[in-house]
Design an enzyme around this catalytic site. Sequence first.
Site, PDB file in Angstrom:
ATOM      1  N   LYS A  92       0.837  -1.212   0.039  1.00 38.19           N
ATOM      2  CA  LYS A  92      -0.069  -0.076  -0.037  1.00 38.19           C
ATOM      3  C   LYS A  92       0.995   1.342   0.056  1.00 38.19           C
ATOM      4  CE  LYS A  92      -4.028  -1.891   0.056  1.00 38.19           C
ATOM      5  NZ  LYS A  92      -5.118  -1.747  -0.994  1.00 38.19           N
ATOM      6  N   GLU A 114     -10.051   5.636   3.099  1.00 41.54           N
ATOM      7  CA  GLU A 114     -10.715   4.522   3.688  1.00 41.54           C
ATOM      8  C   GLU A 114      -9.662   3.298   4.014  1.00 41.54           C
ATOM      9  OE1 GLU A 114      -9.583   2.590   0.392  1.00 41.54           O
ATOM     10  OE2 GLU A 114     -10.291   4.433   0.523  1.00 41.54           O
ATOM     11  N   SER A 381       1.669 -10.084  -0.483  1.00 42.00           N
ATOM     12  CA  SER A 381       1.372  -8.419  -0.520  1.00 42.00           C
ATOM     13  C   SER A 381       1.447  -7.860   0.610  1.00 42.00           C
ATOM     14  CB  SER A 381       0.011  -7.988  -1.164  1.00 42.00           C
ATOM     15  OG  SER A 381      -0.885  -8.922  -0.284  1.00 42.00           O
TER      16      SER A 381
END
Length: 402
Positions: A92, A114, A381
């Site tokens: 991210k 969010e 991830s």
Amino acid sequence: MSEKTPLPTTGYFGPYGGRFVPETLMSALAQLQREYRAAMADESFCAEFDRCLREIAGRPSEMYLARRLTERSGGAKIYMKREDMNHTGAHKINNTLGQALLTLRMGKRRVIAETGAGQHGVATATAAAVFGLECEVYMGTEDIRRQALNVFRMELLGAHVAPVTTGQRTLKDACNEAMRDWMGSVEHTHYILGSVVGPAPFPEMVRQFQCCIGLESREQMLQLEGRLPDVIVACVGGGSNAAGIFSPMIDDESVEMVGVEAGGRSMGLGDHAASLVAGTPGVLHGAKSYVLQDSDGQTAPVHSVSAGLDYPGVGPEHAYWKDSGRVRYTTCSDDEALDAVCLLSRTEGIIPALESAHAVAEAIRIAAEMKPEQIILINLSGRGDKDCNEIADILKRRKEQA
């Protein structure tokens, strides 16, 4: 940023994508698209983004040969792209650094986001702290319960975590509240959307900021093995980590690509979050894509053991890849993901995020059917620190029920 994947110019991927938003957001999205396009053509912006990826995110991330997992699976050689080793613990941060730089370019001083699993929230709070931006993160109270560690991390970084109590109190509801905030604050606020979803230009912009994963993977695999992998596997919620690793190799026909959605408890509506496998075309959060809907066309409730995959839609580029047949999409159940967490932890000393464990489970299954000279690449991830309390509770209940 010198090697860029092609940029779409229409906001659509085949019939999917677009910009289905209230009039109050149209000017903000138009401004964002202009600045994004200009930034991609600005060598100084690209150089600063590259610097941030190196010095803040810690890129390039490692390409790791999982020797014991390969031996355990009994088939193809298994590699992992270690996005879990990035600063903040997931992929991210790649996107939030890019969007934070765009925020500064637009002259705005406040960002909102969010978050579900909390990794995007932490990455947004981190980027805001680095660049001195005010930050507010919307998070459903169910996810706040599941991800207490990440809530603390966001607050420690200076962000305000706004609890969302509507709906299922998970990721979709957090997106709704962030959109409402943005409609009333567009003049001084940028919404750092965390995945390849939402109205144009978010799907292509987030994908572009994440394509460093696939560009590095291509170079690393060629260095290590002299060729590209036979199969790439990535989990898919909104779909940013998968888009990031798939897109730079999407034209390499020799590379099979597999996206793994949350199969949850069962494939009954409300028991899973498999939008591509079980959904139908619809509009959610400003874009047309595959959406989980009931018989009346209302967005359906969803479930996943993983807070980051607990979303009833998916990025429009994934919808296009599904329809074209370029990417195969499948599901992994809650139980299979938990088993993959345990197996990877005990064979490689790596505790994966529950999201990433969905990809690990499918890769193990596929590898066993492949030949030893073949190669499978997992996009790992994120790391699983954030999930340990939840996993411990579930495994305890499992033991008591056995």
